[in-house]
Structure formats: C-alpha cells, structure tokens
Motif scaffolding. Sequence first.
Motif, short mmCIF file in Angstrom:
data_model
loop_
_atom_site.label_atom_id
_atom_site.label_comp_id
_atom_site.label_asym_id
_atom_site.label_seq_id
_atom_site.Cartn_x
_atom_site.Cartn_y
_atom_site.Cartn_z
N GLU A 104 0.86 -1.28 -0.16
CA GLU A 104 0.00 0.02 0.02
C GLU A 104 0.95 1.42 0.11
O GLU A 104 0.32 2.44 -0.48
CB GLU A 104 -0.92 0.00 1.30
N VAL A 107 1.69 2.57 -3.83
CA VAL A 107 0.73 3.27 -4.76
C VAL A 107 1.12 4.57 -5.18
O VAL A 107 1.43 5.37 -4.39
CB VAL A 107 -0.69 3.43 -4.19
N GLN A 108 1.12 4.83 -6.59
CA GLN A 108 1.30 6.07 -7.17
C GLN A 108 0.02 6.79 -7.36
O GLN A 108 -0.71 6.24 -7.73
CB GLN A 108 2.21 5.76 -8.58
N GLN A 109 0.22 7.91 -7.27
CA GLN A 109 -0.76 8.92 -7.51
C GLN A 109 -0.87 9.83 -8.85
O GLN A 109 0.21 10.18 -8.93
CB GLN A 109 -1.21 9.77 -6.18
N SER A 110 -1.83 10.17 -9.18
CA SER A 110 -1.92 10.90 -10.39
C SER A 110 -1.60 12.45 -9.94
O SER A 110 -1.75 12.80 -8.72
CB SER A 110 -3.20 11.24 -11.28
N TRP A 111 -0.83 13.35 -10.89
CA TRP A 111 -0.48 14.68 -10.59
C TRP A 111 -0.77 15.51 -11.68
O TRP A 111 -0.38 15.15 -12.94
CB TRP A 111 0.82 14.70 -9.79
N GLN A 124 -1.32 10.94 -15.33
CA GLN A 124 -2.31 10.13 -15.01
C GLN A 124 -2.26 8.69 -14.93
O GLN A 124 -1.71 7.84 -15.62
CB GLN A 124 -3.74 10.18 -15.80
N THR A 126 -3.20 4.86 -13.69
CA THR A 126 -4.26 3.84 -14.10
C THR A 126 -3.85 2.36 -13.81
O THR A 126 -3.05 2.17 -14.46
CB THR A 126 -4.98 4.11 -15.29
N TYR A 389 3.69 -0.79 -8.72
CA TYR A 389 3.80 -0.24 -9.91
C TYR A 389 3.81 -0.90 -11.21
O TYR A 389 3.96 -0.28 -12.12
CB TYR A 389 5.24 0.45 -9.73
N GLN A 392 0.23 -0.53 -12.60
CA GLN A 392 0.00 0.48 -12.65
C GLN A 392 0.47 1.19 -14.16
O GLN A 392 1.51 0.72 -14.38
CB GLN A 392 0.24 1.59 -11.58
N ARG A 394 1.18 4.90 -16.48
CA ARG A 394 1.22 6.17 -16.49
C ARG A 394 0.93 6.79 -17.85
O ARG A 394 1.81 6.45 -18.96
CB ARG A 394 2.62 6.56 -15.85
#
Length: 434
Positions: A104, A107-111, A124, A126, A389, A392, A394
């Motif tokens: 946990e 987890v990468q976040q959009s920015w 982004q 996803t 990662y 996910q 990018r």
Amino acid sequence: MTSHSINRLAHDDHDFDVRLEAILERSEGNDPAIEGRVREIIAGVRERGDDALLEYTNRYDRRQAQLADLTIPQAALTAALDGLDAELRAALQDAADRVRRYHEKQVQQSWRYVDDDGIELGQQVTPLDRAGVYVPGGKAAYPSSVLMNVIPARVAGVGEVVMVVPTPDDQRNPLVLAAAAIAGVDRVFAIGGAQAVAALAYGTELVPRVDKIVGPGNAYVAMAKRLVFGRVGIDMIAGPSEVLIVADASADPDWVAMDLFAQAEHDELASAILITADADFAERVAASIERLLPEMERAEIIATALRDNGAIVTVADADAAAALVNRMAPEHLELALADPEAFLPRVRHAGAIFLGHYSAESLGDYCAGPNHVLPTSRTARFSSPLGVYDFQKRSSIIGCNAAGADKLAQTASVLARGEGLTAHARSAEYRRKP
C-alpha cells in the motif's frame, strides 16, 4: 560432504575472475528444443483455442478432464480456506496482511501542475484492466507466490485477476487455493505450462486475455513468457534463486551456513555465496557447513548447489566486498554485519537487502512484507522487485491554452522543420497567434 564441496576463492587469487564468472554463469534455460516445443504449443492454442488447451492439459498433466473441469469455482477456494488448520490459516492471513500493508506504500498517485506559460502538464496513473498470475503446481505448494503476485495487483486496483495453476493427476493443492481466496483472485483455471501462458496472452473462449502475466514457473513457462512478451506484458524472466551474504566475525557461523542452505535447497542451480574479510570466520562457516549438512532433508540438492554454484569468498576489506556485491547484483543480499547500516550506502545493485543477523532471507520469502519476486542473474543492475507499480500505467497529460500553444509552437516548428517533418511544423504553426 568433503571440504572441497563448496568453492573457496580469495580475491587476490590470480584466477579469481575466471573462477567467479564460472560460478555465476548458470544455465538460463535457453534450450532450443524447449523453445521449439513451446512455439508449437503457443501456435496450437492460438489456432485451436480451448481444444488445444484441453489437449495439452490432459497430455502434460496426466488428466482426463473435460473443458468444464478446467475452471476452479470460487466455492472451491472458500472451501479450501475453511478447511485449513487454524494455525496455518492464521499464518497465511498474517502474511497476507503484512504483504498488503507494505505494498500500500507503493501506490502511485496522479499529479498535475501549470508551468510559467500556463501550460497544464501532468501524469495520470491507472491500473491494468486484467492481470494473469501463474502459480506452480504439482508436488510443491507455493501459497506465498499467490500472495506476492496477487496482492500488489489488488492494491493497484487491477480490474480482474486471473490465476492459472496446474493440477497434475487432478491433484489440487488446498493451500494454494486458500491463498487465492485470501488474496482476492477473481477467476482460477486448472491449467499450467506453456499452454496456460498462451491462453492468458491470446485468450480462448474459456480463458480471458490478460494485459500482463506474472509469476514463476519452469523452463517451459519461462520460455513461453519470453515468446509472448510484446503481446502482453510480463514481470521478468526469472533464473535460479540466489543469495549473497556479506558477513563479519560478529555473525554466528551456524546461522550463516543455514542461510546458505536455505537458498541451496531450492534446486541444484541455486546460488549461495558468502563474502567475508575475516579468513578465520570463513573457516568457521566451512566447518559449520560440514557439520550441519548431513542433518538436512534435502542434503543432496544442497550439496550439488554448493558444489556447482556456491562459494566462500575472502576479500581484503569492506570496499572489496562492496565492489563484489555490485558486480554480482544478487537477488537476495544479507548483510550479516555488526553495523549493516554503515555498509548499506555502498550497495547499488540488489533485489532485496536484509539488514543484520536476525534478518534471515527466508523471512522475506514468506511474510516480512516486501515482495519475493525479485530480479535474478544480475538483472538487479536494471530491474526492481515486483510491486504495485508493475500493475499501474502512467499516461502523460498536456493541456495548452492559446497563449501556451503559441509559445510551444515557436520551438516545435523550428525543431520539426529541422527534422524535415513539415506536417509536424505546420500542425504546430496553425496554433500560433495571427
């Protein structure tokens, strides 16, 4: 086991480099016969779908299955979990919780941000739509592999996780199915080998096509993953397991010997190497190996691995030890040192690093939290452990207003015309202010 059954190397030996490379260069399983057979299997599944999948499954897993038998229902996963011994279920749940908590954090976040010219830029993040997890079956049970491969996908938010596991002779491993229930697998198929990889990569009427395939397997599975890469993503092509231990006299030689054994018992190709600057300690570890090996249930496998791929290496100092660590780029690195934190900044290449005498590599295999799917065969020079990662994606975001487009078009136009791509240039110039 004789005193010559583990290689002994000194960094100042005239033939040190040649001998070390001979130990490190293990078979990678690129057998032309295996590749040819795997290509045939993949082609069969692509052309004939479920018919080929069923044919290969019955042939290689010694089954007489019907197509419906290839699906393992969710009820079977729940039943396997409910049927576990209470202590085993608690251990499996504890391991899953630890793995989930660790991942946990990944987890990468959009920015997004707006630069000085008013241009909005960002990224982004996803998750993948669907991931496939290969879990080895047969004699061995690898519930830890289920947890390590499925939980990061679930944490990443993957839409559907599909698991494949061979069931030779129609034998289902309840521990593997229980782990699938805990980890949250959506669909499970009782298939394995190259045919399972092909089904995941190309899809059949029964098995959905996935976006990425992860998980370990034998030489046929590894070859199949290599051949379908590009059609789907894969985690890595994993080689035999390996541990490198850097130790000083503060370590217990029996502990070090057993940690070498723990890696060597995987199979005859496993690598287990000790580096120390203390010649006396090297002798004590060698003596521990001689004394403890006869007690091991897998003594023959361990002995073969140590003879072919193991070594005790003596070096002059910590600098020499660090140089060898980075040269070997090990899958697992144990720093069995009085002050492991002082050595840690020297390490540039390693899959997982275990600090201090109490941090046994085997703890990382099962339940510490970090992923045990790690780069092998010196690929830690450019690869990382499996993680969130890997599930996910990018996407870059570019948003221009009129002023920003005018500013960028000046630069883009010049560069495009310099490359002779006039349509690129005119596309940018259309956005210029009149």
